[in-house]
Design a protein around this motif. Structure first.
Motif, PDB file in Angstrom:
ATOM      1  N   MET A 126       0.701  -1.389   0.122  1.00 26.90           N
ATOM      2  CA  MET A 126      -0.113  -0.058   0.030  1.00 26.90           C
ATOM      3  C   MET A 126       0.922   1.269  -0.014  1.00 26.90           C
ATOM      4  O   MET A 126       0.676   2.105  -0.718  1.00 26.90           O
ATOM      5  CB  MET A 126      -0.936   0.029   1.157  1.00 26.90           C
ATOM      6  N   GLY A 127       2.050   1.164   0.832  1.00 27.86           N
ATOM      7  CA  GLY A 127       2.694   2.415   0.984  1.00 27.86           C
ATOM      8  C   GLY A 127       3.586   2.624  -0.473  1.00 27.86           C
ATOM      9  O   GLY A 127       3.712   3.866  -0.747  1.00 27.86           O
ATOM     10  N   ASP A 128       3.890   1.814  -1.163  1.00 35.63           N
ATOM     11  CA  ASP A 128       4.628   2.038  -2.365  1.00 35.63           C
ATOM     12  C   ASP A 128       3.583   2.356  -3.192  1.00 35.63           C
ATOM     13  O   ASP A 128       3.829   3.564  -4.061  1.00 35.63           O
ATOM     14  CB  ASP A 128       5.111   0.610  -2.992  1.00 35.63           C
ATOM     15  N   THR A 129       2.435   1.740  -3.420  1.00 33.04           N
ATOM     16  CA  THR A 129       1.317   2.251  -4.478  1.00 33.04           C
ATOM     17  C   THR A 129       1.124   3.597  -4.040  1.00 33.04           C
ATOM     18  O   THR A 129       1.119   4.631  -5.232  1.00 33.04           O
ATOM     19  CB  THR A 129       0.304   1.382  -4.491  1.00 33.04           C
ATOM     20  N   LEU A 130       0.613   4.057  -2.723  1.00 33.88           N
ATOM     21  CA  LEU A 130       0.386   5.344  -2.378  1.00 33.88           C
ATOM     22  C   LEU A 130       1.479   6.502  -2.782  1.00 33.88           C
ATOM     23  O   LEU A 130       1.297   7.512  -3.498  1.00 33.88           O
ATOM     24  CB  LEU A 130       0.097   5.319  -1.082  1.00 33.88           C
ATOM     25  N   ALA A 131       2.714   6.031  -2.217  1.00 37.56           N
ATOM     26  CA  ALA A 131       3.852   6.844  -2.547  1.00 37.56           C
ATOM     27  C   ALA A 131       4.101   7.319  -4.025  1.00 37.56           C
ATOM     28  O   ALA A 131       4.388   8.374  -4.326  1.00 37.56           O
ATOM     29  CB  ALA A 131       5.111   6.309  -1.784  1.00 37.56           C
ATOM     30  N   THR A 132       3.842   5.860  -4.800  1.00 31.37           N
ATOM     31  CA  THR A 132       4.237   6.347  -6.209  1.00 31.37           C
ATOM     32  C   THR A 132       2.997   7.214  -6.818  1.00 31.37           C
ATOM     33  O   THR A 132       3.440   8.138  -7.498  1.00 31.37           O
ATOM     34  CB  THR A 132       4.077   4.932  -6.896  1.00 31.37           C
ATOM     35  N   GLU A 133       1.789   6.934  -6.904  1.00 34.30           N
ATOM     36  CA  GLU A 133       0.879   7.767  -7.068  1.00 34.30           C
ATOM     37  C   GLU A 133       0.452   9.087  -6.680  1.00 34.30           C
ATOM     38  O   GLU A 133       0.373  10.173  -7.439  1.00 34.30           O
ATOM     39  CB  GLU A 133      -0.769   6.718  -7.164  1.00 34.30           C
ATOM     40  N   LEU A 134       0.912   9.362  -5.133  1.00 32.98           N
ATOM     41  CA  LEU A 134       0.614  10.574  -4.737  1.00 32.98           C
ATOM     42  C   LEU A 134       1.909  11.311  -5.061  1.00 32.98           C
ATOM     43  O   LEU A 134       1.812  12.514  -5.343  1.00 32.98           O
ATOM     44  CB  LEU A 134       0.155  10.438  -3.406  1.00 32.98           C
ATOM     45  N   PRO A 142      10.729  15.274  -7.637  1.00 35.49           N
ATOM     46  CA  PRO A 142      11.333  14.422  -6.421  1.00 35.49           C
ATOM     47  C   PRO A 142      12.903  14.245  -6.314  1.00 35.49           C
ATOM     48  O   PRO A 142      13.422  15.244  -7.392  1.00 35.49           O
ATOM     49  CB  PRO A 142      10.899  13.011  -6.754  1.00 35.49           C
ATOM     50  N   ARG A 143      13.638  13.763  -5.484  1.00 35.46           N
ATOM     51  CA  ARG A 143      14.902  13.674  -5.344  1.00 35.46           C
ATOM     52  C   ARG A 143      15.467  12.378  -5.478  1.00 35.46           C
ATOM     53  O   ARG A 143      14.647  11.469  -4.895  1.00 35.46           O
ATOM     54  CB  ARG A 143      15.560  14.455  -4.128  1.00 35.46           C
ATOM     55  N   LEU A 144      16.528  12.004  -6.284  1.00 35.91           N
ATOM     56  CA  LEU A 144      16.955  10.566  -6.308  1.00 35.91           C
ATOM     57  C   LEU A 144      17.290  10.183  -4.776  1.00 35.91           C
ATOM     58  O   LEU A 144      18.305  10.852  -4.214  1.00 35.91           O
ATOM     59  CB  LEU A 144      18.236  10.872  -7.205  1.00 35.91           C
ATOM     60  N   ILE A 145      17.100   9.107  -4.493  1.00 36.10           N
ATOM     61  CA  ILE A 145      17.150   8.610  -3.120  1.00 36.10           C
ATOM     62  C   ILE A 145      18.764   8.408  -2.880  1.00 36.10           C
ATOM     63  O   ILE A 145      19.143   8.539  -1.805  1.00 36.10           O
ATOM     64  CB  ILE A 145      16.538   7.410  -2.491  1.00 36.10           C
ATOM     65  N   VAL A 208       9.593   0.471   1.569  1.00 36.66           N
ATOM     66  CA  VAL A 208       9.423   1.487   0.671  1.00 36.66           C
ATOM     67  C   VAL A 208      10.919   1.910   0.291  1.00 36.66           C
ATOM     68  O   VAL A 208      11.020   2.373  -1.119  1.00 36.66           O
ATOM     69  CB  VAL A 208       8.361   2.493   0.664  1.00 36.66           C
ATOM     70  N   THR A 209      11.804   2.297   1.418  1.00 32.37           N
ATOM     71  CA  THR A 209      13.217   3.258   1.087  1.00 32.37           C
ATOM     72  C   THR A 209      13.929   1.819   0.430  1.00 32.37           C
ATOM     73  O   THR A 209      14.600   2.297  -0.573  1.00 32.37           O
ATOM     74  CB  THR A 209      13.874   3.000   2.578  1.00 32.37           C
ATOM     75  N   VAL A 210      13.967   0.474   0.717  1.00 30.54           N
ATOM     76  CA  VAL A 210      14.689  -0.267  -0.156  1.00 30.54           C
ATOM     77  C   VAL A 210      14.196  -0.416  -1.659  1.00 30.54           C
ATOM     78  O   VAL A 210      15.005  -0.446  -2.639  1.00 30.54           O
ATOM     79  CB  VAL A 210      14.547  -1.922   0.521  1.00 30.54           C
ATOM     80  N   ASP A 211      12.673  -0.283  -1.555  1.00 30.35           N
ATOM     81  CA  ASP A 211      12.113  -0.139  -2.989  1.00 30.35           C
ATOM     82  C   ASP A 211      12.942   0.881  -3.695  1.00 30.35           C
ATOM     83  O   ASP A 211      13.337   0.685  -5.173  1.00 30.35           O
ATOM     84  CB  ASP A 211      10.613  -0.249  -2.930  1.00 30.35           C
ATOM     85  N   SER A 212      12.963   2.078  -3.204  1.00 33.26           N
ATOM     86  CA  SER A 212      13.597   3.450  -3.932  1.00 33.26           C
ATOM     87  C   SER A 212      15.091   3.103  -4.224  1.00 33.26           C
ATOM     88  O   SER A 212      15.325   3.441  -5.344  1.00 33.26           O
ATOM     89  CB  SER A 212      13.211   4.570  -3.172  1.00 33.26           C
TER      90      SER A 212
END
Ligand code: ZN
Length: 274
Positions: A126-134, A142-145, A208-212
């Protein structure tokens, strides 16, 4: 098997089917996503029960609304999900496979650690989808992680925004609180609500951070030969794009499932030491 049990089982199948068919008609999933969704939904509702299924449903509804939210605007930016946002089987399994696995492990081994792992898998998805879509709607770029001084276009994998992280925390809170109130983590273990919410929210942030980070490093990134844009899609503007970073086999779905796996791992560790 007694009659009430049969009725209960039939109802479970019916509910999963109805939500699946509505999702198909609302174009939240395509036909392959619908089939994969049945596998995930049925495994959760039969092995975990109604309350576990409600948590999964929360993800499905929040993800669906977030994807459709300002869809036209995202489409014009060229960052929207394809096919009107209808998710295919790879997307559904990337988001739901670990939910199916953790619910099975809780059924087999009991305890509660796999219940936490289940909640973390749903909240990270949910966090990944929300973070991406919002995050796509974020007013600032956005900044590169991995190199935060670099700003990237919305939709670039590995890009993070404050709005995205707030959305991630929101997902952790939604799943943590609902998981606690619905008794997915058994009450008899004297877990207080804050412990559950803390474990789930922290694990969501980890996932979500690992994903990024993976999105910024090993995920395949292409440059379109027609419009020149950077994209995570191998085909852009109807042409094959050129690989400029990462590995071809590591696409968004692979990164997604590793991210969710990291959230699950975090929940397992935290629940063992909490
Ligand atoms: Zn293009």
């Amino acid at each position: 098997m007694t009659f009430p049990v049969l009725v209960d089982y039939a109802l479970r199948v019916l509910v999963v089917l109805v939500f699946g068919i509505v999702s198909l008609r609302k174009k939240l999933v395509d036909l392959t996503g619908f089939m994969a969704g049945l596998v995930v939904g049925l495994s959760v509702i039969f092995l975990g029960g109604w309350n576990w299924f409600i948590v999964l449903l929360l993800f499905h509804l929040v993800a669906g609304v977030a994807t459709k939210w300002k869809y036209e605007y995202k489409r014009r930016l060229g960052v929207a999900e394809e096919k009107g946002g209808a998710r295919g089987w790879r997307n559904v399994l990337a988001n739901g496979l670990l939910a199916s696995i953790t619910v099975s492990l809780e059924k087999i081994f009991g305890g509660q650690v796999w219940a936490y792992a289940y909640l973390a898998s749903v909240s990270t998805a949910m966090g990944d989808t929300l973070a991406t879509e919002l995050g796509l709607l974020s007013p600032s770029k956005p900044r590169l992680i991995t190199r935060p001084w670099i700003r990237v276009e919305p939709g670039t994998s590995g890009g993070v925004s404050l709005l995205g992280y707030l959305a991630t925390i929101l997902a952790g809170l939604i799943v943590g609180f609902s998981g606690y109130l619905l008794g997915v983590v058994p009450y008899e273990n004297n877990q207080d609500v804050l412990t559950t919410v803390f474990i789930v929210t922290t694990s969501t942030l980890v996932g979500v951070t690992v994903d990024s980070i993976l999105g910024a490093t090993i995920q395949a990134q292409y440059r379109c030969t027609v419009c020149g844009k950077l994209t995570e899609k191998p085909i852009h503007c109807g042409r094959r794009a050129i690989l400029v970073r990462g590995f071809k086999v590591i696409d968004n779905h692979v990164v997604n499932i590793i991210g969710i796996g990291s959230g699950v791992l975090s929940a397992l560790i935290l629940s063992l030491i909490a």
